[in-house]
Design an enzyme around this catalytic site. Structure first.
Site, PDB file in Angstrom:
ATOM      1  N   PRO A  17       0.835  -1.212   0.000  1.00 45.48           N
ATOM      2  CA  PRO A  17       0.000   0.000   0.000  1.00 45.48           C
ATOM      3  C   PRO A  17       0.864   1.255   0.000  1.00 45.48           C
ATOM      4  CG  PRO A  17       0.002  -1.040   2.162  1.00 45.48           C
ATOM      5  CD  PRO A  17       0.710  -1.983   1.244  1.00 45.48           C
ATOM      6  N   LEU A  18       0.561   2.157  -0.922  1.00 42.53           N
ATOM      7  CA  LEU A  18       1.349   3.376  -1.108  1.00 42.53           C
ATOM      8  C   LEU A  18       0.413   4.576  -1.194  1.00 42.53           C
ATOM      9  CD1 LEU A  18       3.587   1.916  -3.938  1.00 42.53           C
ATOM     10  CD2 LEU A  18       4.448   2.554  -1.681  1.00 42.53           C
ATOM     11  N   THR A  19       0.459   5.440  -0.200  1.00 37.84           N
ATOM     12  CA  THR A  19      -0.354   6.650  -0.238  1.00 37.84           C
ATOM     13  C   THR A  19       0.134   7.559  -1.362  1.00 37.84           C
ATOM     14  OG1 THR A  19      -0.863   6.548   2.113  1.00 37.84           O
ATOM     15  CG2 THR A  19      -0.988   8.708   1.065  1.00 37.84           C
ATOM     16  N   ALA A  40      -3.834   3.417   2.014  1.00 40.16           N
ATOM     17  CA  ALA A  40      -4.580   3.684   3.241  1.00 40.16           C
ATOM     18  C   ALA A  40      -5.833   4.495   2.935  1.00 40.16           C
ATOM     19  CB  ALA A  40      -3.693   4.440   4.229  1.00 40.16           C
ATOM     20  N   GLN A  88      -6.747  -1.337   1.848  1.00 39.29           N
ATOM     21  CA  GLN A  88      -6.252  -1.129   3.205  1.00 39.29           C
ATOM     22  C   GLN A  88      -7.178  -0.144   3.926  1.00 39.29           C
ATOM     23  OE1 GLN A  88      -2.677   1.261   4.348  1.00 39.29           O
ATOM     24  NE2 GLN A  88      -1.806  -0.730   4.872  1.00 39.29           N
ATOM     25  N   TYR A 113      -0.454   4.870  13.168  1.00 38.95           N
ATOM     26  CA  TYR A 113      -1.854   5.267  13.064  1.00 38.95           C
ATOM     27  C   TYR A 113      -2.652   4.594  14.184  1.00 38.95           C
ATOM     28  CZ  TYR A 113       0.077   7.085   8.788  1.00 38.95           C
ATOM     29  OH  TYR A 113       0.875   7.772   7.896  1.00 38.95           O
ATOM     30  N   ARG A 163      -1.714  -5.519   8.681  1.00 39.66           N
ATOM     31  CA  ARG A 163      -0.340  -5.059   8.483  1.00 39.66           C
ATOM     32  C   ARG A 163       0.219  -4.475   9.778  1.00 39.66           C
ATOM     33  NH1 ARG A 163       2.552  -0.432   4.696  1.00 39.66           N
ATOM     34  NH2 ARG A 163       4.090  -1.820   3.765  1.00 39.66           N
ATOM     35  N   GLY A 205       7.168  -1.802  -2.496  1.00 41.90           N
ATOM     36  CA  GLY A 205       6.559  -0.489  -2.450  1.00 41.90           C
ATOM     37  C   GLY A 205       6.991   0.392  -3.607  1.00 41.90           C
ATOM     38  N   THR A 206       8.053   1.183  -3.393  1.00 36.69           N
ATOM     39  CA  THR A 206       8.448   2.135  -4.429  1.00 36.69           C
ATOM     40  C   THR A 206       8.888   1.452  -5.725  1.00 36.69           C
ATOM     41  OG1 THR A 206      10.642   2.271  -3.398  1.00 36.69           O
ATOM     42  CG2 THR A 206       9.043   3.995  -2.838  1.00 36.69           C
TER      43      THR A 206
END
Length: 356
Positions: A23-25, A56, A98, A179, A226, A313-314
């Site tokens: 998951p990547l905001t 997210a 997510q 969070y 997660r 991710g990236t």
């Protein structure tokens, strides 16, 4: 021999490879946190992932921590996300949402002046948040009353139902990165007393209530979670992360989740420990690992049974066709951090794929 391209069953969902998208905001939602056609294009480009875990996503209004992040609590948001799930499925992919509450990482300037909530009235120190008024320091949150917690638990359950209505194959409960759920779990941010604070069992009560409610709503076999035991992002710490997550790994076995997704390291390198080994030893279900894996290390980790899958991710951000590049041993595009959170297609849907 099992490798990155061996299919895997995650609860109710069969995935065709073990190269997952973390998951990547990306802050591309518009208006009232509504997902857009551009987001559908972005995720569909990455449908060759065994599973996409979408960014997210707010379970309730008034809990924004990123300004332009998506939600899943309104009919418009459900319809907006349906564009993404339809596009991903049409491209042959699987996708999870997510679901998330920002807790003390939210800010009044993003939420019509509302004070953020947390387990304890302790502000994030040493970091800043982007708001319409520019970068701001985090504010001191309001400690939630015990009587307020059931409504948030119900919000997670309804978000899971909404995600299924929007076409998602499963959900991932966000219990990482400082969070709300993570704030309850770790003793650096949870200074309250029982029933939701004190020993590890009490600090984990909120997590278990959320997981049980979400599982009851859509089935445990469509629910993952997660964790980030070591990550100090958002000013987080715990006095015994290995002990806490070893116990959590054992305790979660009875809940028969689709997967546990573990961030193995700390963004800032402040906290060092092996959390992956103890969790692998004590957790009997599917274990997904994340953070800093090269394709070669991921291949070895899966082949040796250290993990069941790896989430990138990236690397996935900059390489829509990451599984094909890994399979062919091709060079990877470099991501451009300047466009991670900016609006529009630049640095979002314009990364090149391999020539066929």
């Amino acid at each position: 021999m099992t490798d990155l391209f061996t299919p895997l069953r995650l609860g109710a969902v069969e995935i065709n490879n073990r190269v997952l998208m973390a998951p990547l905001t990306r802050c591309r939602a518009e208006g009232e946190h509504v997902p857009t056609p551009l987001m559908a294009e972005y995720y569909a480009q990455r449908a060759s992932a065994g599973l996409i875990i979408a960014e997210a996503t707010m379970i309730l209004p008034g809990n924004s921590a990123f300004w332009h992040e998506p939600g899943i609590y309104s009919p418009a948001q459900i319809a907006g996300w349906r564009l993404t799930t339809d596009a991903v499925h049409a491209a042959g992919g699987k996708i999870a949402l997510q679901i998330w509450h920002g807790g003390r990482a939210c800010h009044p300037d993003l939420n019509d002046g509302a004070i953020p909530v947390a387990p304890s009235a302790i502000a994030i120190s040493g970091e800043e948040v982007h708001t319409p008024k520019g970068k701001q320091s985090y504010t001191v949150p309001r400690a939630l009353q015990d009587a307020e917690i059931p409504a948030i638990v119900a919000g997670f359950a309804q978000a899971a139902r909404n995600a299924r209505e929007a076409g998602f194959d499963m959900v991932e409960v966000h219990a990482a990165n400082g969070y709300l759920i993570d704030e309850f779990l770790r003793d650096g941010s949870n200074q309250r007393q029982a029933p939701y604070g004190g020993n590890r069992e009490a600090r984990a009560r909120f997590l278990f209530e959320v997981l049980d409610a979400v599982s009851a709503a859509i089935g445990a076999d469509r629910v993952g979670v997660r964790f980030s035991p070591l990550n100090s992002f958002n000013d987080m710490q715990d006095s015994d992360p290995v002990g806490l997550y070893t116990w959590l790994a054992e305790t979660l076995n009875d809940r028969h989740l689709a997967f546990v997704h573990l961030m193995r390291a700390d963004f800032y390198g402040k906290q060092q420990a092996d959390v992956l080994g103890p969790v692998r030893k004590h957790y009997q279900g599917n274990l997904i690992a994340n953070m800093g894996y090269s394709p070669a290390e991921a291949e070895t980790a899966v082949a040796e049974g250290l993990v069941d899958a790896v989430a990138f991710g990236t690397s996935f951000l900059a390489n829509p066709d990451l599984p094909a590049r890994i399979r062919k041993g091709s060079a990877l595009n470099e991501p451009n951090p300047a466009t991670f959170y900016t609006p529009g297609p630049e640095g979002y849907t314009d990364y090149p794929t391999l020539a066929i």
